[in-house]
Scaffold this active site. Structure first.
Site, short mmCIF file in Angstrom:
data_model
loop_
_atom_site.label_atom_id
_atom_site.label_comp_id
_atom_site.label_asym_id
_atom_site.label_seq_id
_atom_site.Cartn_x
_atom_site.Cartn_y
_atom_site.Cartn_z
N GLU A 89 34.75 34.25 35.39
CA GLU A 89 34.98 35.68 35.54
C GLU A 89 35.56 35.83 36.94
OE1 GLU A 89 34.65 38.26 33.55
OE2 GLU A 89 33.93 37.09 31.85
N THR A 131 37.64 29.35 45.68
CA THR A 131 38.50 30.43 46.18
C THR A 131 38.30 30.64 47.68
OG1 THR A 131 38.72 32.85 46.14
CG2 THR A 131 36.67 31.97 45.29
N ASP A 132 39.32 31.23 48.32
CA ASP A 132 39.17 31.55 49.75
C ASP A 132 38.12 32.64 49.97
OD1 ASP A 132 40.63 33.75 48.80
OD2 ASP A 132 42.18 33.66 50.35
N GLU A 133 37.74 33.35 48.90
CA GLU A 133 36.78 34.44 49.06
C GLU A 133 35.38 33.93 49.43
OE1 GLU A 133 37.06 37.73 46.47
OE2 GLU A 133 39.16 37.34 45.99
N TYR A 155 31.23 38.29 42.90
CA TYR A 155 32.21 37.28 42.44
C TYR A 155 32.26 36.12 43.44
CZ TYR A 155 36.78 34.98 42.26
OH TYR A 155 37.79 34.04 42.26
N TYR A 212 43.20 51.15 47.69
CA TYR A 212 41.82 51.30 48.19
C TYR A 212 41.81 51.53 49.70
CZ TYR A 212 40.30 49.04 43.77
OH TYR A 212 40.08 48.71 42.47
P1 NAD Z 1 41.75 34.81 34.77
O1 NAD Z 1 40.70 35.86 34.78
O2 NAD Z 1 43.18 35.20 34.55
O3 NAD Z 1 41.40 33.72 33.66
C1 NAD Z 1 40.11 33.22 33.46
C2 NAD Z 1 40.10 32.45 32.14
O4 NAD Z 1 38.79 31.91 31.95
C3 NAD Z 1 40.39 33.34 30.93
O5 NAD Z 1 41.30 32.68 30.07
C4 NAD Z 1 39.03 33.49 30.26
O6 NAD Z 1 39.10 33.69 28.86
C5 NAD Z 1 38.38 32.17 30.62
N1 NAD Z 1 36.91 32.25 30.59
C6 NAD Z 1 36.12 33.19 31.17
N2 NAD Z 1 34.83 32.94 30.90
C7 NAD Z 1 34.80 31.80 30.16
C8 NAD Z 1 33.75 31.01 29.62
N3 NAD Z 1 32.47 31.36 29.75
N4 NAD Z 1 34.06 29.88 28.93
C9 NAD Z 1 35.38 29.52 28.77
N5 NAD Z 1 36.40 30.24 29.27
C10 NAD Z 1 36.12 31.36 29.96
O7 NAD Z 1 41.58 34.03 36.13
P2 NAD Z 1 42.63 33.33 37.10
O8 NAD Z 1 43.14 34.34 38.05
O9 NAD Z 1 43.58 32.53 36.30
O10 NAD Z 1 41.65 32.38 37.93
C11 NAD Z 1 41.40 31.04 37.49
C12 NAD Z 1 40.49 30.35 38.48
O11 NAD Z 1 41.06 30.36 39.78
C13 NAD Z 1 39.12 31.01 38.63
O12 NAD Z 1 38.14 30.01 38.78
C14 NAD Z 1 39.26 31.82 39.92
O13 NAD Z 1 37.99 31.99 40.55
C15 NAD Z 1 40.16 30.91 40.72
N6 NAD Z 1 40.97 31.58 41.75
C16 NAD Z 1 41.79 32.61 41.40
C17 NAD Z 1 42.60 33.20 42.36
C18 NAD Z 1 43.53 34.32 42.01
O14 NAD Z 1 44.17 34.88 42.91
N7 NAD Z 1 43.71 34.68 40.75
C19 NAD Z 1 42.55 32.72 43.70
C20 NAD Z 1 41.70 31.66 44.00
C21 NAD Z 1 40.93 31.09 43.01
P1 TYD Z 2 42.65 41.98 43.72
O1 TYD Z 2 43.95 41.76 43.04
O2 TYD Z 2 41.52 42.60 42.95
O3 TYD Z 2 42.21 40.57 44.34
P2 TYD Z 2 40.99 40.21 45.33
O4 TYD Z 2 40.04 41.32 45.37
O5 TYD Z 2 40.43 39.00 44.65
O6 TYD Z 2 41.63 39.89 46.64
O7 TYD Z 2 42.87 42.88 45.01
C1 TYD Z 2 43.77 42.48 46.04
C2 TYD Z 2 43.72 43.52 47.13
O8 TYD Z 2 44.22 44.77 46.60
C3 TYD Z 2 42.30 43.81 47.60
O9 TYD Z 2 42.31 44.04 49.00
C4 TYD Z 2 41.92 45.08 46.88
C5 TYD Z 2 43.25 45.81 46.74
N1 TYD Z 2 43.36 46.67 45.53
C6 TYD Z 2 43.73 48.01 45.66
O10 TYD Z 2 43.98 48.52 46.77
N2 TYD Z 2 43.80 48.78 44.53
C7 TYD Z 2 43.55 48.27 43.29
O11 TYD Z 2 43.62 49.02 42.29
C8 TYD Z 2 43.17 46.88 43.17
C9 TYD Z 2 42.88 46.26 41.83
C10 TYD Z 2 43.10 46.12 44.33
#
Ligand code: NAD
Ligand code: TYD
Length: 347
Positions: A89, A131-133, A155, A212
């Site tokens: 998630e 993640t960097d978070e 998260y 935001y």
């Molecule tokens: P996303 O939300 O687009 O995709 C997540 C996927 O995981 C989906 O296909 C979902 O169906 C699947 N999933 C969720 N719960 C599951 C479960 N219980 N069993 C099997 N599958 C499940 O996410 P994303 O943005 O592609 O992120 C992928 C990974 O990278 C995550 O671990 C996230 O924490 C990490 N990450 C994301 C970012 C970013 O900017 N998006 C940055 C750093 C790290």
């Molecule tokens: P987001 O894409 O949710 O990624 P993360 O929280 O994992 O960094 O948000 C990126 C930045 O954008 C974050 O500082 C929150 C801001 N944001 C808004 O200002 N408005 C929005 O509707 C959303 C979804 C994010």
């Protein structure tokens, strides 16, 4: 033709999501000897159409299932030589509404996979996608891999738990874990709830962009292709038990990002709608990527070019996002809760 004996069995969890699907497509194209199993629960964020191009590929198999279910996930991990664990998630705002699924999937799901990994005879890499978070908000300077973890939202805390759990399975059981901490990704097929696809698709439709707080929060943007190339390199050359930051080196304040999106789409700044800030909103993320650079990786996408290509992708592929935004009742319900009257009134 690839010799059957040289085939590498790879398990990708979360491969129907944004980064996972980009990784599956990238990996099948760049590794003719890989056979990939995608395990994905298909939550709201997982879409079969993300894998459209490879669903008929004999080197790819899709399994719908939950990483937290040992009966499904266990045998898949035990057959694998490489596991790349993306499933999670992922949306901070959703974790503020209800953190339960984050604990179940991100923490417990990772535990289930790691337990199975202890008994996987051919496993040589388990990539824990963190993640960097996990570093929390960074006032000055940049986070190195040795910095303290100070996650500040559910998260980020779930991901930090999984990150350290994975490390413990290397330290305790010698599971061949590497941990990657990437910055904010952007690119095609990102679910239109995250800021870039949300703002781009709203701007296309001349809808308000809910920014935001004061909009001065900073994120470091990494193109998803550059992320996939970094993962490839680390699978090949990373050291087990180590953490690697993956950052794009593009720190941009949200307000500037919003202006860039509006400019690329030729839309007025009056579409920006300041809304109440996210609870516990981290001010800035910033990664020190010296360790990854030492292995020879450099991002290839300049941010503005990558953003332009991403905007073009959403403009050209509205058949991908309109059904989500306009038809999917779960999306509409989320949007209403998040941005409708009440909790998210104008700042
Ligand atoms: P996303 O939300 O687009 O995709 C997540 C996927 O995981 C989906 O296909 C979902 O169906 C699947 N999933 C969720 N719960 C599951 C479960 N219980 N069993 C099997 N599958 C499940 O996410 P994303 O943005 O592609 O992120 C992928 C990974 O990278 C995550 O671990 C996230 O924490 C990490 N990450 C994301 C970012 C970013 O900017 N998006 C940055 C750093 C790290
Ligand atoms: P987001 O894409 O949710 O990624 P993360 O929280 O994992 O960094 O948000 C990126 C930045 O954008 C974050 O500082 C929150 C801001 N944001 C808004 O200002 N408005 C929005 O509707 C959303 C979804 C994010």
């Amino acid at each position: 033709m690839v010799d059957r004996d040289t085939i590498v069995e790879v398990l990708v969890t979360g491969g129907a999501g944004f980064i996972g699907s980009n990784f599956v497509l990238h990996a099948l194209a760049s590794h003719p000897d890989w056979r990939i199993t995608t395990l994905d629960k298909l939550t709201y964020a997982g879409r079969m159409e993300n894998l459209g191009d490879v669903l008929d590929d004999p080197r790819h198999r899709f399994v719908q299932g939950d990483v937290a279910d040992p009966a499904v996930a266990g045998p898949l991990v035990r057959d694998a030589e490489i596991v790349v664990h993306f499933a999670a998630e992922t949306h901070v705002d959703r974790s503020l509404l209800d953190a339960g699924a984050f604990i179940t999937t991100d923490v417990y799901g990772s535990f289930v996979l790691l337990e199975a990994a202890r008994h996987a005879p051919r496993l040589r890499r388990f990539v824990q996608i963190s993640t960097d978070e996990v570093y929390g908000s960074v006032d000055t300077g940049s986070s190195t891999e040795h910095d303290e973890l100070k996650p500040r939202n559910p998260y980020a805390a779930s991901k930090a738990g999984a990150d350290r759990l994975a490390y413990s399975y290397w330290a305790t059981y010698d599971v061949p874990v590497i941990i990657t901490r990437a910055s904010n990704n952007y690119g095609p097929r990102q679910f239109p709830e995250k800021v870039i696809p949300l703002f781009v698709t709203n701007a296309i439709d001349q809808l308000p962009l809910p920014l935001y707080g004061d909009g001065r929060h900073v994120r470091d943007w990494l193109h998803v292709d550059d992320h996939c190339r970094a993962l490839d390199l680390l699978i090949e050359r990373g050291e087990n038990g180590e953490v690697y930051n993956i950052g794009g080196g593009n720190e941009v304040a949200n307000i500037d990002l919003t202006h860039q999106i509006l400019e690329l789409l030729d839309r007025p700044r009056s579409l920006i709608e300041p809304v109440r800030d996210r609870l516990g909103h981290d001010r800035r993320y910033s990664l020190d990527t010296t360790k990854l650079h030492a292995l020879g990786w450099r991002p290839r996408h300049a941010f503005l070019d990558g953003l332009r290509a991403t905007v073009d992708w959403y403009r050209d592929n509205d058949s991908w996002w309109r059904p989500i935004k306009e038809v999917d009742p779960a999306y509409r319900e989320y949007y209403q809760t998040q941005y409708g009257k009440g909790d998210r009134q104008k700042a």
